[in-house]
Design a protein around this motif. Structure first.
Motif, PDB file in Angstrom:
ATOM      1  N   PHE A   1     -49.543  46.926 -35.880  1.00  0.00           N
ATOM      2  CA  PHE A   1     -49.657  45.665 -36.613  1.00  0.00           C
ATOM      3  C   PHE A   1     -48.827  45.751 -37.881  1.00  0.00           C
ATOM      4  O   PHE A   1     -48.823  46.776 -38.562  1.00  0.00           O
ATOM      5  N   ALA A   2     -48.122  44.673 -38.209  1.00  0.00           N
ATOM      6  CA  ALA A   2     -47.294  44.664 -39.416  1.00  0.00           C
ATOM      7  C   ALA A   2     -47.556  43.412 -40.235  1.00  0.00           C
ATOM      8  O   ALA A   2     -47.658  42.312 -39.703  1.00  0.00           O
ATOM      9  N   ALA A   3     -47.691  43.615 -41.544  1.00  0.00           N
ATOM     10  CA  ALA A   3     -47.798  42.505 -42.490  1.00  0.00           C
ATOM     11  C   ALA A   3     -46.535  42.538 -43.345  1.00  0.00           C
ATOM     12  O   ALA A   3     -46.486  43.233 -44.363  1.00  0.00           O
ATOM     13  N   GLY A   4     -45.505  41.845 -42.906  1.00  0.00           N
ATOM     14  CA  GLY A   4     -44.227  41.898 -43.597  1.00  0.00           C
ATOM     15  C   GLY A   4     -43.631  43.291 -43.499  1.00  0.00           C
ATOM     16  O   GLY A   4     -43.849  44.018 -42.528  1.00  0.00           O
ATOM     17  N   GLN A   5     -42.853  43.673 -44.508  1.00  0.00           N
ATOM     18  CA  GLN A   5     -42.203  44.970 -44.503  1.00  0.00           C
ATOM     19  C   GLN A   5     -42.904  45.973 -45.415  1.00  0.00           C
ATOM     20  O   GLN A   5     -42.442  47.104 -45.583  1.00  0.00           O
ATOM     21  N   GLU A   6     -44.030  45.588 -46.016  1.00  0.00           N
ATOM     22  CA  GLU A   6     -44.697  46.452 -46.984  1.00  0.00           C
ATOM     23  C   GLU A   6     -45.831  47.279 -46.407  1.00  0.00           C
ATOM     24  O   GLU A   6     -46.230  48.283 -46.982  1.00  0.00           O
TER      25      GLU A   6
END
Length: 231
Positions: free
Chosen positions: A99-104
């Protein structure tokens, strides 16, 4: 939304954001990107993009693949799942779900194996923050392995760039090259110091070459010749 923009939205998050390291967003935007999947759908009402079966996304030298991927154009969050494998620069990753929330921030779950900078993390789940000195957090515990040995605990966190790791709850250190084992309720390892050392707290113990030391608080300095000095 055009097909080109649709592909770009997926790739920026899943092909770059989920496996990015220290590369800037501007650098990633300039890299060529490519998406392949058996099916691709976009729901204009929800803003959800879905790619299914044989999904593979590439950007520059990085890539990620799995059985199914989704991207929310409204929240900039994405997920890829089903035999996930990813690579970006010096990092390799395999897990069941990413899972990714943007690049941060991204989170890998299910049979996680992450290799970066000479260190390997394995465990049930890990959160990774690339912009924070490659900070990792494993609330469910895990094991970090390097050429010098392994560190495991019920909860793990650390900064890969600094070679600084903290284990709490049944913390255990094993270093075969130094014929050394140690443990305690909490362990903090400083691998970038001039003399690498580990701090043990809570019924701490160290065993090396048939010598045993115990204390509630102990600092062990690791010498280049393989010996250890405890304080």
């Amino acid at each position: 939304m055009t097909t080109k923009k649709l592909y770009r939205g997926i790739l920026l998050l899943l092909a770059a954001g989920t496996i990015c390291t220290a590369a800037s967003a501007a650098q990633q935007d300039a890299e060529p990107s490519r998406l392949t999947a058996d099916t691709l759908t976009y729901d204009t009402r929800t803003g959800i993009v879905t790619a299914e079966k044989n999904v593979r996304m590439e950007q520059g030298t990085g890539w990620v693949e799995g059985a199914r991927a989704t991207y929310n154009t409204k929240t900039a969050e994405g997920t890829i799942e089903g035999g996930v494998r990813a690579m970006r620069e010096d990092m390799q990753l395999s897990c069941d779900r990413l899972f990714a929330a943007g690049q941060e921030h991204w989170q890998a779950a299910g049979s996680v194996r992450m290799v970066k900078g000479g260190h390997t993390f394995s465990g049930a789940q890990v959160d990774y923050y690339p912009a924070q000195n490659d900070y990792i957090r494993a609330e469910m515990g895990g094991t970090i392995t390097s050429p010098d040995g392994t560190l495991s605990a019920d909860r793990m966190e650390g900064w890969l760039k600094e070679k600084h790791f903290i284990g709490t709850g049944d913390a255990h250190l094993s270093s075969p090259p130094r014929d050394l084992e140690g443990g305690g309720a909490r362990m903090e390892y400083f691998g970038s110091a001039d003399r690498p050392y580990v701090v043990l707290d809570g019924d701490a113990w160290v065993f090396q070459a048939n010598n045993m030391a115990r204390s509630n608080h102990m600092t062990v300095y690791l010498a280049d010749d393989g010996t250890a000095a405890a304080e």
